[in-house]
Write a protein that holds these residues in place. Structure first.
Motif, PDB file in Angstrom:
ATOM      1  N   LEU A  49       0.841  -1.192   0.000  1.00 55.21           N
ATOM      2  CA  LEU A  49       0.000   0.000   0.000  1.00 55.21           C
ATOM      3  C   LEU A  49       0.881   1.248   0.000  1.00 55.21           C
ATOM      4  O   LEU A  49       1.769   1.384   0.851  1.00 55.21           O
ATOM      5  N   ARG A  50       0.641   2.120  -0.941  1.00 51.89           N
ATOM      6  CA  ARG A  50       1.331   3.407  -0.967  1.00 51.89           C
ATOM      7  C   ARG A  50       0.276   4.462  -0.684  1.00 51.89           C
ATOM      8  O   ARG A  50      -0.674   4.607  -1.434  1.00 51.89           O
ATOM      9  N   ASP A  51       0.465   5.153   0.442  1.00 57.94           N
ATOM     10  CA  ASP A  51      -0.500   6.172   0.869  1.00 57.94           C
ATOM     11  C   ASP A  51      -1.923   5.626   0.871  1.00 57.94           C
ATOM     12  O   ASP A  51      -2.864   6.292   0.447  1.00 57.94           O
ATOM     13  N   GLY A  52      -2.064   4.380   1.334  1.00 55.86           N
ATOM     14  CA  GLY A  52      -3.377   3.766   1.475  1.00 55.86           C
ATOM     15  C   GLY A  52      -3.952   3.139   0.222  1.00 55.86           C
ATOM     16  O   GLY A  52      -5.031   2.555   0.268  1.00 55.86           O
ATOM     17  N   HIS A  53      -3.252   3.244  -0.909  1.00 55.06           N
ATOM     18  CA  HIS A  53      -3.731   2.664  -2.164  1.00 55.06           C
ATOM     19  C   HIS A  53      -2.882   1.456  -2.527  1.00 55.06           C
ATOM     20  O   HIS A  53      -1.653   1.522  -2.481  1.00 55.06           O
ATOM     21  N   GLN A  54      -3.533   0.376  -2.907  1.00 54.09           N
ATOM     22  CA  GLN A  54      -2.800  -0.840  -3.251  1.00 54.09           C
ATOM     23  C   GLN A  54      -2.006  -0.654  -4.529  1.00 54.09           C
ATOM     24  O   GLN A  54      -2.535  -0.236  -5.555  1.00 54.09           O
ATOM     25  N   VAL A  55      -0.705  -1.009  -4.452  1.00 55.42           N
ATOM     26  CA  VAL A  55       0.175  -0.923  -5.619  1.00 55.42           C
ATOM     27  C   VAL A  55       0.836  -2.261  -5.930  1.00 55.42           C
ATOM     28  O   VAL A  55       1.501  -2.403  -6.952  1.00 55.42           O
ATOM     29  N   GLY A  56       0.672  -3.245  -5.047  1.00 52.52           N
ATOM     30  CA  GLY A  56       1.281  -4.547  -5.278  1.00 52.52           C
ATOM     31  C   GLY A  56       0.614  -5.624  -4.455  1.00 52.52           C
ATOM     32  O   GLY A  56      -0.171  -5.349  -3.537  1.00 52.52           O
ATOM     33  N   PHE A  57       0.962  -6.868  -4.797  1.00 54.13           N
ATOM     34  CA  PHE A  57       0.329  -8.017  -4.152  1.00 54.13           C
ATOM     35  C   PHE A  57       1.232  -9.224  -4.298  1.00 54.13           C
ATOM     36  O   PHE A  57       1.951  -9.370  -5.299  1.00 54.13           O
ATOM     37  N   ALA A  58       1.212 -10.100  -3.315  1.00 55.40           N
ATOM     38  CA  ALA A  58       1.888 -11.396  -3.380  1.00 55.40           C
ATOM     39  C   ALA A  58       1.096 -12.365  -2.513  1.00 55.40           C
ATOM     40  O   ALA A  58       0.499 -11.970  -1.512  1.00 55.40           O
ATOM     41  N   ARG A  59       1.137 -13.624  -2.899  1.00 53.02           N
ATOM     42  CA  ARG A  59       0.394 -14.654  -2.174  1.00 53.02           C
ATOM     43  C   ARG A  59       1.329 -15.812  -1.889  1.00 53.02           C
ATOM     44  O   ARG A  59       2.088 -16.233  -2.754  1.00 53.02           O
ATOM     45  N   VAL A  60       1.283 -16.322  -0.647  1.00 52.61           N
ATOM     46  CA  VAL A  60       2.079 -17.476  -0.260  1.00 52.61           C
ATOM     47  C   VAL A  60       1.134 -18.588   0.177  1.00 52.61           C
ATOM     48  O   VAL A  60       0.294 -18.390   1.053  1.00 52.61           O
ATOM     49  N   VAL A  61       1.274 -19.745  -0.459  1.00 57.47           N
ATOM     50  CA  VAL A  61       0.514 -20.936  -0.096  1.00 57.47           C
ATOM     51  C   VAL A  61       1.468 -21.804   0.712  1.00 57.47           C
ATOM     52  O   VAL A  61       2.544 -22.156   0.228  1.00 57.47           O
ATOM     53  N   SER A  62       1.083 -22.132   1.950  1.00 51.96           N
ATOM     54  CA  SER A  62       2.034 -22.817   2.818  1.00 51.96           C
ATOM     55  C   SER A  62       1.345 -23.616   3.915  1.00 51.96           C
ATOM     56  O   SER A  62       0.251 -23.258   4.350  1.00 51.96           O
ATOM     57  N   ASP A  63       2.045 -24.653   4.372  1.00 52.54           N
ATOM     58  CA  ASP A  63       1.608 -25.336   5.597  1.00 52.54           C
ATOM     59  C   ASP A  63       2.163 -24.610   6.816  1.00 52.54           C
ATOM     60  O   ASP A  63       1.889 -24.964   7.940  1.00 52.54           O
ATOM     61  N   ARG A  64       2.994 -23.596   6.586  1.00 56.94           N
ATOM     62  CA  ARG A  64       3.602 -22.736   7.606  1.00 56.94           C
ATOM     63  C   ARG A  64       4.515 -23.512   8.549  1.00 56.94           C
ATOM     64  O   ARG A  64       4.779 -23.085   9.661  1.00 56.94           O
ATOM     65  N   ALA A  65       5.003 -24.648   8.075  1.00 58.34           N
ATOM     66  CA  ALA A  65       5.923 -25.452   8.876  1.00 58.34           C
ATOM     67  C   ALA A  65       7.100 -25.958   8.047  1.00 58.34           C
ATOM     68  O   ALA A  65       8.239 -25.897   8.493  1.00 58.34           O
ATOM     69  N   THR A  66       6.814 -26.470   6.838  1.00 59.16           N
ATOM     70  CA  THR A  66       7.883 -27.089   6.053  1.00 59.16           C
ATOM     71  C   THR A  66       7.985 -26.580   4.618  1.00 59.16           C
ATOM     72  O   THR A  66       9.036 -26.672   4.006  1.00 59.16           O
TER      73      THR A  66
END
Length: 142
Positions: A49-66
Motif C-alpha cells: 500500500l502506498r498512501d493507502g492505495h494498493q500498488v502490489g500483491f503477493a500470495r504465499v501458499v504454505s503449511d507454515r511449517a515445512t
C-alpha cells in the motif's frame, strides 16, 4: 509517500487484484473471481500500500511449517522501479509463519534477479519434480 506491506486480508483490493491477474498477468489470464477469492482465503497474502492505495500483491501458499509456494506477485506499472517488490520480498522473508521452512518454490518468467537476491536458485534436482499443468483450466471453469 509511505509504503506499507500488510498481511491483513481487509487491505486487499480484490477488484484490483482480480483485474490484474485475470487480464494483465501472463500466468493466470481468465482467472475467475470466485477462484481468486478462494485462493486468497486459503493463503497468506501480502498487500503493498502506498498512501493507502494498493500498488502490489503477493500470495504465499504454505503449511507454515515445512513448505511454501510464492505466487501471484505483481506491482502495478505506475509503481514499478520504486522498491515495492523488494519491500514485499523483505516482508515475506521476515514473516514469522514462514521461518524455518525446508523449501519455498516459485515460478517466474522474468524476475529471476529479484528472487535471487532473496536466496532463490534454480531447482537443485529438477529430475525429482513433476507437475500437472493445465493452462486451459480457467477457460473451462465457471
Amino acid at each position: 509517500m509511505t509504503l506499507q506491506i500488510s498481511t491483513d486480508p481487509a487491505d486487499i483490493d480484490v477488484d484490483l487484484v482480480h483485474r490484474y491477474l485475470a487480464h494483465e498477468s501472463y500466468w493466470c489470464r481468465g482467472l475467475p473471481r470466485a477462484v481468486l477469492e478462494k485462493a486468497i482465503a486459503h493463503s497468506l497474502c501480502f498487500t503493498a500500500l502506498r498512501d493507502g492505495h494498493q500498488v502490489g500483491f503477493a500470495r504465499v501458499v504454505s503449511d507454515r511449517a515445512t513448505f511454501a509456494y510464492l505466487c501471484d506477485v505483481f506491482v502495478l506499472e505506475a509503481a514499478r522501479g520504486q522498491g515495492v517488490s523488494k519491500a514485499m520480498m523483505r516482508a515475506i522473508d521476515a514473516h514469522p509463519d514462514l521461518q524455518g521452512l525446508r523449501r519455498m518454490l516459485l515460478a517466474t518468467a522474468d524476475a529471476h534477479g529479484l528472487y535471487a537476491q532473496h536466496g532463490f536458485e534454480p531447482i537443485t534436482r529438477p529430475e525429482r519434480f513433476m507437475e500437472r499443468y493445465r493452462p486451459e483450466v480457467y477457460s473451462t471453469s465457471s
